[in-house]
Design a protein around this motif. Structure first.
Motif, mmCIF file in Angstrom:
data_model
loop_
_atom_site.group_PDB
_atom_site.id
_atom_site.type_symbol
_atom_site.label_atom_id
_atom_site.label_comp_id
_atom_site.label_asym_id
_atom_site.label_seq_id
_atom_site.Cartn_x
_atom_site.Cartn_y
_atom_site.Cartn_z
ATOM 1 N N ILE A 1 0.863 -1.181 0.000
ATOM 2 C CA ILE A 1 0.000 0.000 0.000
ATOM 3 C C ILE A 1 0.900 1.233 0.000
ATOM 4 O O ILE A 1 1.765 1.375 0.864
ATOM 5 N N PRO A 2 0.736 2.124 -0.987
ATOM 6 C CA PRO A 2 1.607 3.303 -1.044
ATOM 7 C C PRO A 2 1.348 4.258 0.120
ATOM 8 O O PRO A 2 0.260 4.251 0.716
ATOM 9 N N ALA A 3 2.333 5.067 0.411
ATOM 10 C CA ALA A 3 2.187 6.078 1.462
ATOM 11 C C ALA A 3 1.097 7.074 1.083
ATOM 12 O O ALA A 3 0.897 7.369 -0.103
ATOM 13 N N ALA A 4 0.406 7.574 2.070
ATOM 14 C CA ALA A 4 -0.623 8.597 1.833
ATOM 15 C C ALA A 4 0.058 9.913 1.469
ATOM 16 O O ALA A 4 1.192 10.164 1.888
ATOM 17 N N PRO A 5 -0.646 10.756 0.739
ATOM 18 C CA PRO A 5 -0.047 12.057 0.403
ATOM 19 C C PRO A 5 0.056 12.935 1.653
ATOM 20 O O PRO A 5 -0.666 12.721 2.634
ATOM 21 N N PRO A 6 0.937 13.926 1.637
ATOM 22 C CA PRO A 6 1.085 14.822 2.796
ATOM 23 C C PRO A 6 -0.234 15.498 3.193
ATOM 24 O O PRO A 6 -0.435 15.833 4.354
ATOM 25 N N SER A 7 -1.154 15.660 2.260
ATOM 26 C CA SER A 7 -2.429 16.316 2.565
ATOM 27 C C SER A 7 -3.268 15.539 3.579
ATOM 28 O O SER A 7 -4.219 16.085 4.136
ATOM 29 N N ILE A 8 -2.888 14.295 3.850
ATOM 30 C CA ILE A 8 -3.615 13.505 4.845
ATOM 31 C C ILE A 8 -3.568 14.189 6.217
ATOM 32 O O ILE A 8 -4.429 14.000 7.055
#
Length: 120
Positions: A35-42
């Motif tokens: 599962i890829p890392a979430a974007p910084p906007s998370i």
């Protein structure tokens, strides 16, 4: 939090009195499932005027009960309710689980009553 836990449960080991350390094992699961890392906007602060019910359990070691009130600060039409004697999944714990089956207009009043009720 640790001091309060020690006062309430003096014989429990420290590991049982502390909040979970952000559940570090979840990162291992994400890597295993690719599962890829979430974007910084998370991490962006949510802002909304959508009616929102924030349910917290006062025994939640994953997300502190204070997170409900903290999150409500930027949600103009939110209601934060903390259920006593409940851990992480408040909506699944009777009598709070009945909230999910109620019409939206009745949910907030019902949540206040049901969440504050003693466990059965």
């Amino acid at each position: 939090m640790i001091r309060g836990g020690r006062r309430a449960f003096p014989t429990f080991p420290r590991s049982m009195l502390a909040n979970a350390p952000q559940l570090a094992w979840l990162h291992d699961d994400c890597r295993a499932w690719d599962i890829p890392a979430a974007p910084p906007s998370i991490r962006d602060v949510p802002r909304s005027d959508i009616p929102t019910l924030l349910l917290s359990g006062d025994f939640d070691a994953q997300t502190a009960p204070s997170n409900g009130a903290y999150t409500a600060r930027t949600l103009s039409r939110s209601t934060a309710v903390t259920a006593p004697y409940v851990a992480h999944v408040v909506f699944a714990d009777p009598p709070r689980s009945e909230i999910a089956r109620e019409p939206p207009k009745a949910v907030v009043a019902s949540a206040r009553d049901r969440c504050r009720a003693s466990p059965t």
